[in-house]
Design an enzyme around this catalytic site. Structure first.
Site, PDB file in Angstrom:
ATOM      1  CB  SER A 135      -0.961  -0.046   1.194  1.00  0.00           C
ATOM      2  OG  SER A 135      -2.024   0.859   1.043  1.00  0.00           O
ATOM      3  CG  HIS A 180      -5.478  -2.825   0.399  1.00  0.00           C
ATOM      4  ND1 HIS A 180      -4.794  -2.404  -0.723  1.00  0.00           N
ATOM      5  CD2 HIS A 180      -4.952  -2.124   1.459  1.00  0.00           C
ATOM      6  CE1 HIS A 180      -3.895  -1.485  -0.363  1.00  0.00           C
ATOM      7  NE2 HIS A 180      -3.969  -1.309   0.931  1.00  0.00           N
ATOM      8  CG  ASP A 184      -6.656  -3.249  -3.225  1.00  0.00           C
ATOM      9  OD1 ASP A 184      -7.271  -2.452  -2.488  1.00  0.00           O
ATOM     10  OD2 ASP A 184      -5.447  -3.506  -3.091  1.00  0.00           O
TER      11      ASP A 184
END
Length: 276
Positions: free
Chosen positions: A95, A249, A222
């Site tokens: 991320s 995610h 995601d």
């Protein structure tokens, strides 16, 4: 004594050749996010380091006082600086941890054998343009008011930290992950220093960054960094390889065995394998 010395030298040489993964969390996370991957790696013989960035995980800094990306990412910079010049690591960012990996690659290219982006922000120069923001910043607007914000500089100033609201965390971040992992995350997530992230901008002066091989691992389902955002970043700064995960995610929770396999495969693609 000669035998002991040669044995020590052999062990030291093996230790330096042992693939060393350095795992970097995303916003609001911490080194704890990687507990499944770390276990799989260490049980298989790999060396693993999991870092907490400033104001994250067990680092006790108040994230509302972390206003600059350099300050936020300093734990990784210090780690890289302390590495011996003859040691290389495999950096893995999840991320927003992709920004941390990119900054480290700009500054320590010769110490990095591979940079891996897992559902991560992969922008060569950080947030320099509107397109960078469009591609790299999560858009959670479809979930309504999704963030709890804090205003460390005053109510009339932009927010200093953000964290996805507890009642939305599973729906947005962990919808394919085991219930026990999303419960653990709900207990450990901390407000993340978004003002620091927004200041992430990197110089284009270092030509060495493109000498570092990059791999991107996309996450098909995601809801944070959308597949179309991941594809846009891949198109703008193409990595050497792209792998696909049928994951939310958080593949370190939802598909840990597959993610582990892909990380090992990515490392092998640049010659980083365990020597038996």
């Amino acid at each position: 004594m000669l035998i002991i010395k040669k044995t020590e030298e052999a062990i030291s040489s093996l230790y330096l050749r042992q693939p060393h993964f350095v795992l970097i969390h995303g916003l609001s996370g911490g080194s704890w996010c990687w507990y499944k991957i770390r276990c799989l790696m260490e049980n298989s013989g790999y060396k693993v380091s999991c870092l907490d960035l400033k104001g994250a995980g067990v680092d006790r800094s108040d994230p509302n006082t972390v206003l600059d990306f350099q300050d936020y990412n300093q734990p990784l910079m210090d780690f890289m600086s302390a590495l011996p010049d003859n040691e290389q690591v495999i950096l893995v960012g999840h991320s927003a941890g992709g920004l941390s990996v990119t900054q480290a690659t700009h500054k320590f290219a010769k110490k990095i054998s591979l940079a891996v982006y897992v559902a991560a922000t992969m922008l060569k120069t950080g947030y320099l343009t509107d397109q960078d923001v469009k591609d790299g910043v999560p858009d959670l607007s479809e979930f309504g008011n999704a963030y709890d914000l804090e205003f460390g500089l005053g109510a009339d100033q932009p927010p200093t930290t953000a964290v996805v609201k507890k009642e939305l965390q599973r729906k947005i971040i962990y919808h394919m992950s085991p219930q026990e992992d999303s419960t653990l995350a709900a207990m450990l997530l901390r407000p993340g220093p978004i003002q620091a992230l927004q200041s992430a901008r990197f110089s284009e002066e270092n030509d060495d960054i493109d000498a570092v091989p990059r791999v991107y691992i996309t996450t098909l389902y995601d809801r944070v960094v959308r597949p179309e955002q991941q594809d846009a970043m891949i198109k703008r700064w193409p990595p050497s390889k792209v792998y696909v995960l049928e994951s939310d995610h958080s593949p370190f929770f939802s598909t840990p065995f597959v993610l582990f396999g892909l990380l090992v495969r990515a490392a092998a693609s640049v010659g980083c394998t365990l020597e038996i």
